[in-house]
Design an enzyme around this catalytic site. Structure first.
Site, PDB file in Angstrom:
ATOM      1  N   THR A   1       0.839  -1.212   0.000  1.00 30.97           N
ATOM      2  CA  THR A   1       0.000   0.000   0.000  1.00 30.97           C
ATOM      3  C   THR A   1       0.870   1.257   0.000  1.00 30.97           C
ATOM      4  O   THR A   1       2.065   1.207   0.305  1.00 30.97           O
ATOM      5  CB  THR A   1      -0.897   0.059   1.262  1.00 30.97           C
TER       6      THR A   1
ATOM      7  N   TYR B   1       7.959  13.876  13.568  1.00 35.48           N
ATOM      8  CA  TYR B   1       7.655  14.099  14.983  1.00 35.48           C
ATOM      9  C   TYR B   1       8.536  13.231  15.892  1.00 35.48           C
ATOM     10  O   TYR B   1       8.399  13.300  17.112  1.00 35.48           O
ATOM     11  CB  TYR B   1       6.165  14.012  15.287  1.00 35.48           C
TER      12      TYR B   1
ATOM     13  N   PRO C   1       9.144  10.748   5.282  1.00 35.23           N
ATOM     14  CA  PRO C   1       8.300  11.441   4.310  1.00 35.23           C
ATOM     15  C   PRO C   1       7.589  12.628   4.942  1.00 35.23           C
ATOM     16  O   PRO C   1       7.245  12.607   6.124  1.00 35.23           O
ATOM     17  CB  PRO C   1       7.267  10.373   3.914  1.00 35.23           C
TER      18      PRO C   1
HETATM   19  C1  LIG Z   1      -1.283  13.514   9.921  1.00 42.39           C
HETATM   20  C2  LIG Z   1       0.027  13.136  10.477  1.00 42.39           C
HETATM   21  C3  LIG Z   1       0.369  11.669  10.376  1.00 42.39           C
HETATM   22  C4  LIG Z   1       1.769  11.528  10.000  1.00 42.39           C
HETATM   23  C5  LIG Z   1       2.466  10.293  10.349  1.00 42.39           C
HETATM   24  C6  LIG Z   1       1.843   9.089   9.855  1.00 42.39           C
HETATM   25  C7  LIG Z   1       2.344   7.969  10.273  1.00 42.39           C
HETATM   26  C8  LIG Z   1       1.789   6.668   9.961  1.00 42.39           C
HETATM   27  O1  LIG Z   1       2.230   5.769  10.582  1.00 42.39           O
HETATM   28  S1  LIG Z   1       0.628   6.433   8.765  1.00 42.39           S
HETATM   29  C9  LIG Z   1       0.415   4.649   8.761  1.00 42.39           C
HETATM   30  C10 LIG Z   1      -0.908   4.336   9.232  1.00 42.39           C
HETATM   31  N1  LIG Z   1      -1.238   2.993   8.813  1.00 42.39           N
HETATM   32  C11 LIG Z   1      -1.685   2.112   9.654  1.00 42.39           C
HETATM   33  O2  LIG Z   1      -1.840   2.338  10.852  1.00 42.39           O
HETATM   34  C12 LIG Z   1      -2.024   0.774   9.064  1.00 42.39           C
HETATM   35  C13 LIG Z   1      -2.032  -0.309  10.053  1.00 42.39           C
HETATM   36  N2  LIG Z   1      -2.968  -0.034  11.170  1.00 42.39           N
HETATM   37  C14 LIG Z   1      -3.647  -1.009  11.805  1.00 42.39           C
HETATM   38  O3  LIG Z   1      -3.520  -2.171  11.480  1.00 42.39           O
HETATM   39  C15 LIG Z   1      -4.526  -0.675  12.970  1.00 42.39           C
HETATM   40  O4  LIG Z   1      -4.954   0.667  12.849  1.00 42.39           O
HETATM   41  C16 LIG Z   1      -3.839  -0.849  14.336  1.00 42.39           C
HETATM   42  C17 LIG Z   1      -2.746   0.192  14.528  1.00 42.39           C
HETATM   43  C18 LIG Z   1      -4.884  -0.645  15.429  1.00 42.39           C
HETATM   44  C19 LIG Z   1      -3.199  -2.219  14.539  1.00 42.39           C
HETATM   45  O5  LIG Z   1      -4.067  -3.284  14.326  1.00 42.39           O
HETATM   46  P1  LIG Z   1      -4.205  -4.526  15.389  1.00 42.39           P
HETATM   47  O6  LIG Z   1      -2.946  -5.001  15.885  1.00 42.39           O
HETATM   48  O7  LIG Z   1      -5.099  -5.489  14.677  1.00 42.39           O
HETATM   49  O8  LIG Z   1      -4.906  -3.853  16.583  1.00 42.39           O
HETATM   50  P2  LIG Z   1      -6.392  -3.909  17.144  1.00 42.39           P
HETATM   51  O9  LIG Z   1      -7.402  -3.605  16.096  1.00 42.39           O
HETATM   52  O10 LIG Z   1      -6.539  -5.182  17.902  1.00 42.39           O
HETATM   53  O11 LIG Z   1      -6.363  -2.672  18.160  1.00 42.39           O
HETATM   54  C20 LIG Z   1      -5.381  -2.614  19.178  1.00 42.39           C
HETATM   55  C21 LIG Z   1      -5.775  -1.548  20.179  1.00 42.39           C
HETATM   56  O12 LIG Z   1      -5.769  -0.262  19.521  1.00 42.39           O
HETATM   57  C22 LIG Z   1      -7.044   0.371  19.697  1.00 42.39           C
HETATM   58  N3  LIG Z   1      -7.366   1.160  18.507  1.00 42.39           N
HETATM   59  C23 LIG Z   1      -7.361   0.703  17.250  1.00 42.39           C
HETATM   60  N4  LIG Z   1      -7.721   1.681  16.408  1.00 42.39           N
HETATM   61  C24 LIG Z   1      -7.985   2.767  17.171  1.00 42.39           C
HETATM   62  C25 LIG Z   1      -8.413   4.097  16.877  1.00 42.39           C
HETATM   63  N5  LIG Z   1      -8.637   4.491  15.601  1.00 42.39           N
HETATM   64  N6  LIG Z   1      -8.561   4.959  17.899  1.00 42.39           N
HETATM   65  C26 LIG Z   1      -8.342   4.568  19.193  1.00 42.39           C
HETATM   66  N7  LIG Z   1      -7.904   3.307  19.530  1.00 42.39           N
HETATM   67  C27 LIG Z   1      -7.752   2.436  18.521  1.00 42.39           C
HETATM   68  C28 LIG Z   1      -8.008  -0.807  19.820  1.00 42.39           C
HETATM   69  O13 LIG Z   1      -9.210  -0.394  20.422  1.00 42.39           O
HETATM   70  C29 LIG Z   1      -7.206  -1.778  20.668  1.00 42.39           C
HETATM   71  O14 LIG Z   1      -7.204  -1.346  22.002  1.00 42.39           O
HETATM   72  P3  LIG Z   1      -8.190  -2.061  23.107  1.00 42.39           P
HETATM   73  O15 LIG Z   1      -9.588  -1.712  22.668  1.00 42.39           O
HETATM   74  O16 LIG Z   1      -7.818  -1.440  24.386  1.00 42.39           O
HETATM   75  O17 LIG Z   1      -7.926  -3.539  23.045  1.00 42.39           O
HETATM   76  N1  LIG Z   2       1.464   9.018   4.882  1.00 39.22           N
HETATM   77  C1  LIG Z   2       2.129   9.977   5.510  1.00 39.22           C
HETATM   78  O1  LIG Z   2       1.794  11.144   5.359  1.00 39.22           O
HETATM   79  C2  LIG Z   2       3.272   9.636   6.393  1.00 39.22           C
HETATM   80  C3  LIG Z   2       3.714   8.347   6.543  1.00 39.22           C
HETATM   81  N2  LIG Z   2       4.802   8.091   7.305  1.00 39.22           N
HETATM   82  C4  LIG Z   2       5.338   6.731   7.390  1.00 39.22           C
HETATM   83  O2  LIG Z   2       5.401   6.180   6.081  1.00 39.22           O
HETATM   84  C5  LIG Z   2       5.209   4.770   6.159  1.00 39.22           C
HETATM   85  C6  LIG Z   2       4.124   4.334   5.222  1.00 39.22           C
HETATM   86  O3  LIG Z   2       2.926   5.009   5.559  1.00 39.22           O
HETATM   87  P1  LIG Z   2       1.654   4.977   4.597  1.00 39.22           P
HETATM   88  O4  LIG Z   2       2.005   4.381   3.290  1.00 39.22           O
HETATM   89  O5  LIG Z   2       1.056   6.313   4.632  1.00 39.22           O
HETATM   90  O6  LIG Z   2       0.699   3.995   5.426  1.00 39.22           O
HETATM   91  P2  LIG Z   2      -0.198   2.750   4.998  1.00 39.22           P
HETATM   92  O7  LIG Z   2      -1.258   2.654   6.038  1.00 39.22           O
HETATM   93  O8  LIG Z   2      -0.591   2.776   3.554  1.00 39.22           O
HETATM   94  O9  LIG Z   2       0.854   1.563   5.155  1.00 39.22           O
HETATM   95  C7  LIG Z   2       1.124   0.871   6.299  1.00 39.22           C
HETATM   96  C8  LIG Z   2       1.522  -0.534   5.843  1.00 39.22           C
HETATM   97  O10 LIG Z   2       2.026  -1.243   6.960  1.00 39.22           O
HETATM   98  C9  LIG Z   2       1.543  -2.583   6.884  1.00 39.22           C
HETATM   99  N3  LIG Z   2       1.471  -3.081   8.245  1.00 39.22           N
HETATM  100  C10 LIG Z   2       0.829  -2.519   9.300  1.00 39.22           C
HETATM  101  N4  LIG Z   2       0.956  -3.259  10.393  1.00 39.22           N
HETATM  102  C11 LIG Z   2       1.730  -4.334  10.038  1.00 39.22           C
HETATM  103  C12 LIG Z   2       2.217  -5.458  10.737  1.00 39.22           C
HETATM  104  N5  LIG Z   2       1.944  -5.645  12.038  1.00 39.22           N
HETATM  105  N6  LIG Z   2       2.972  -6.360  10.067  1.00 39.22           N
HETATM  106  C13 LIG Z   2       3.250  -6.188   8.752  1.00 39.22           C
HETATM  107  N7  LIG Z   2       2.805  -5.136   8.033  1.00 39.22           N
HETATM  108  C14 LIG Z   2       2.055  -4.224   8.672  1.00 39.22           C
HETATM  109  C15 LIG Z   2       0.170  -2.461   6.240  1.00 39.22           C
HETATM  110  O11 LIG Z   2      -0.174  -3.657   5.524  1.00 39.22           O
HETATM  111  P3  LIG Z   2      -1.172  -4.785   6.089  1.00 39.22           P
HETATM  112  O12 LIG Z   2      -2.394  -4.088   6.593  1.00 39.22           O
HETATM  113  O13 LIG Z   2      -1.402  -5.655   4.879  1.00 39.22           O
HETATM  114  O14 LIG Z   2      -0.397  -5.487   7.162  1.00 39.22           O
HETATM  115  C16 LIG Z   2       0.371  -1.320   5.255  1.00 39.22           C
HETATM  116  O15 LIG Z   2       0.783  -1.829   3.999  1.00 39.22           O
HETATM  117  C17 LIG Z   2       4.952   4.452   7.625  1.00 39.22           C
HETATM  118  O16 LIG Z   2       6.152   4.085   8.249  1.00 39.22           O
HETATM  119  C18 LIG Z   2       4.469   5.763   8.165  1.00 39.22           C
HETATM  120  O17 LIG Z   2       4.680   5.872   9.561  1.00 39.22           O
HETATM  121  C19 LIG Z   2       5.467   9.078   7.968  1.00 39.22           C
HETATM  122  C20 LIG Z   2       5.053  10.353   7.872  1.00 39.22           C
HETATM  123  C21 LIG Z   2       3.941  10.761   7.073  1.00 39.22           C
END
Ligand SMILES: CCCCC/C=C/C(=O)SCCNC(=O)CCNC(=O)[C@H](O)C(C)(C)COP(=O)(O)OP(=O)(O)OC[C@H]1O[C@@H](n2cnc3c(N)ncnc32)[C@H](O)[C@@H]1OP(=O)(O)O
Ligand SMILES: NC(=O)C1=CN([C@@H]2O[C@H](COP(=O)(O)OP(=O)(O)OC[C@H]3O[C@@H](n4cnc5c(N)ncnc54)[C@H](OP(=O)(O)O)[C@@H]3O)[C@@H](O)[C@H]2O)C=CC1
Length: 299
Positions: free
Chosen positions: A38, A170, A211
């Site tokens: 993704t 951050y 990024p």
């Molecule tokens: C605008 C500035 C941003 C810039 C920086 C960006 C950085 C990034 O990292 S962007 C990448 C974002 N992408 C993802 O997060 C993709 C992957 N995410 C996930 O898989 C889930 O969102 C995850 C993080 C929750 C992990 O999944 P999993 O391990 O399956 O966890 P659970 O669904 O079992 O939840 C665990 C725990 O977290 C609580 N929770 C989940 N979502 C939220 C939410 N939106 N708000 C508040 N809390 C959340 C969930 O409730 C669980 O807690 P408990 O209920 O206490 O068990």
């Molecule tokens: N988008 C933005 O503006 C910014 C992004 N970043 C960083 O850039 C990177 C990419 O972000 P972005 O592309 O936006 O986010 P996405 O949500 O698109 O990507 C996150 C990816 O991580 C994978 N992933 C999440 N949890 C797990 C896990 N437990 N094991 C294996 N794979 C996992 C997901 O795949 P799957 O669900 O299939 O596991 C998904 O492909 C991240 O490190 C993010 O912190 C930093 C600053 C800004």
């Protein structure tokens, strides 16, 4: 230039498909990208593929990996593209992924891009212990476990390698509303600095790559909604434009290339200077609860 002339900002990036390194720079090399199905991970994988790399995409969901595999295999010049399902919190499964890499591609990954991460906006007083753990375990511990396996395999083989860990700005500033992710990314930056020194003698380079705002169609709903609250994102950047995901890919292909071999332990920020932005007079403070449209705290 008078006050009515629009400012140019930083110039637009070259078009998709362009690249700075020579064609075939990554021929015969295997690049493992976590979260490569993704968003930014997929864009980074595409730039390595364009330069001839073979790819191994790793994440938890086949519905992310299958379409990315199909698309990346069509990139002109790309090597074979495979994927493995893996939760990067699971050290045993990670070891199996590296075994599978050797079985499918006949070599260890030459480059590891730790791109997978987890994040959601939440005021800290509302964050559950498990919510904290999920984000820190995926973002920091998962990055460590992947990197540890990569280092162990290369040290055992006596082969060189390059690690890139995707961070966030951050890590330096703190991230109100994202305390878990900011703390984890600060840990990732520190990890890069430690491992670059530990493994430099063995020929393993370790860098961070951050990024800026690079909108893409896979952004999680939470993060997308937050961004959509503020109109005209271009005008909010010193570059007067947001970034394109391929700009992160170009930086990654440079960092892992022979031309960057003396760069290690560094974290490169690709955000048009947005993270350095300060106004002469700050805007009034809006509490995080208000920014996230939360009512008063109720324990
Ligand atoms: C605008 C500035 C941003 C810039 C920086 C960006 C950085 C990034 O990292 S962007 C990448 C974002 N992408 C993802 O997060 C993709 C992957 N995410 C996930 O898989 C889930 O969102 C995850 C993080 C929750 C992990 O999944 P999993 O391990 O399956 O966890 P659970 O669904 O079992 O939840 C665990 C725990 O977290 C609580 N929770 C989940 N979502 C939220 C939410 N939106 N708000 C508040 N809390 C959340 C969930 O409730 C669980 O807690 P408990 O209920 O206490 O068990
Ligand atoms: N988008 C933005 O503006 C910014 C992004 N970043 C960083 O850039 C990177 C990419 O972000 P972005 O592309 O936006 O986010 P996405 O949500 O698109 O990507 C996150 C990816 O991580 C994978 N992933 C999440 N949890 C797990 C896990 N437990 N094991 C294996 N794979 C996992 C997901 O795949 P799957 O669900 O299939 O596991 C998904 O492909 C991240 O490190 C993010 O912190 C930093 C600053 C800004």
């Amino acid at each position: 230039m008078d006050s009515t002339t629009p400012l140019p900002g930083l110039s637009a990036p070259p078009p998709p498909g362009a690249h700075a390194l020579s064609p075939g720079s990554y021929d015969g090399r295997l690049v493992l990208v976590t979260g490569g199905g993704t968003g930014l991970g997929r864009a980074v994988a595409a730039e390595f593929a364009r330069l001839g790399a073979s790819l191994l995409l790793v994440s938890r969901r086949e519905e992310h990996l299958a379409p990315a595999r199909a698309e990346l295999a069509k990139v002109p010049g790309a090597g074979p593209v495979t994927s493995q399902l893996c939760d990067i919190r699971d050290a045993d499964r990670i070891a199996e992924v590296f075994d599978a890499a050797v079985a499918a591609h006949g070599r260890l990954p030459d480059v590891l891009v730790n791109n997978a991460a987890a994040n959601f906006p939440v005021p800290s007083e509302d964050m559950t212990p498990n919510g904290w753990r999920a984000v820190v375990d995926i973002t920091l511990t998962g990055t460590f476990l992947m990197t540890r396996e990569f280092g162990r395999r290369h040290l055992a083989e006596g082969t060189p390698g390059s690690v890139i860990a995707v961070g966030a700005s951050y890590a330096w500033t703190g991230g109100p509303g994202f305390a878990h992710s900011a703390a984890a990314k600060a840990g990732v930056k520190s990890l890069v600095e430690s491992l670059a020194v530990e493994w430099g003698p063995y020929g393993i380079q370790v860098n961070g790559l951050v990024p800026g705002l690079m909108p893409h169609e896979d952004m999680t709903a939470d993060i997308r909604t937050g961004l959509d609250r503020a109109p005209d994102p271009d005008a909010r950047q010193p570059a007067l434009r947001v970034g394109a995901p391929r700009e992160l890919g170009w930086a990654a292909t440079f960092l892992a290339s022979p031309y960057a071999r003396f760069i290690s332990g560094h974290t490169l920020v690709v955000d048009g200077a947005n993270w350095q932005r300060r106004d002469l007079v700050n805007a009034p403070v809006t509490p995080v609860r208000e920014q996230l449209d939360r009512g008063p705290f109720a324990p």
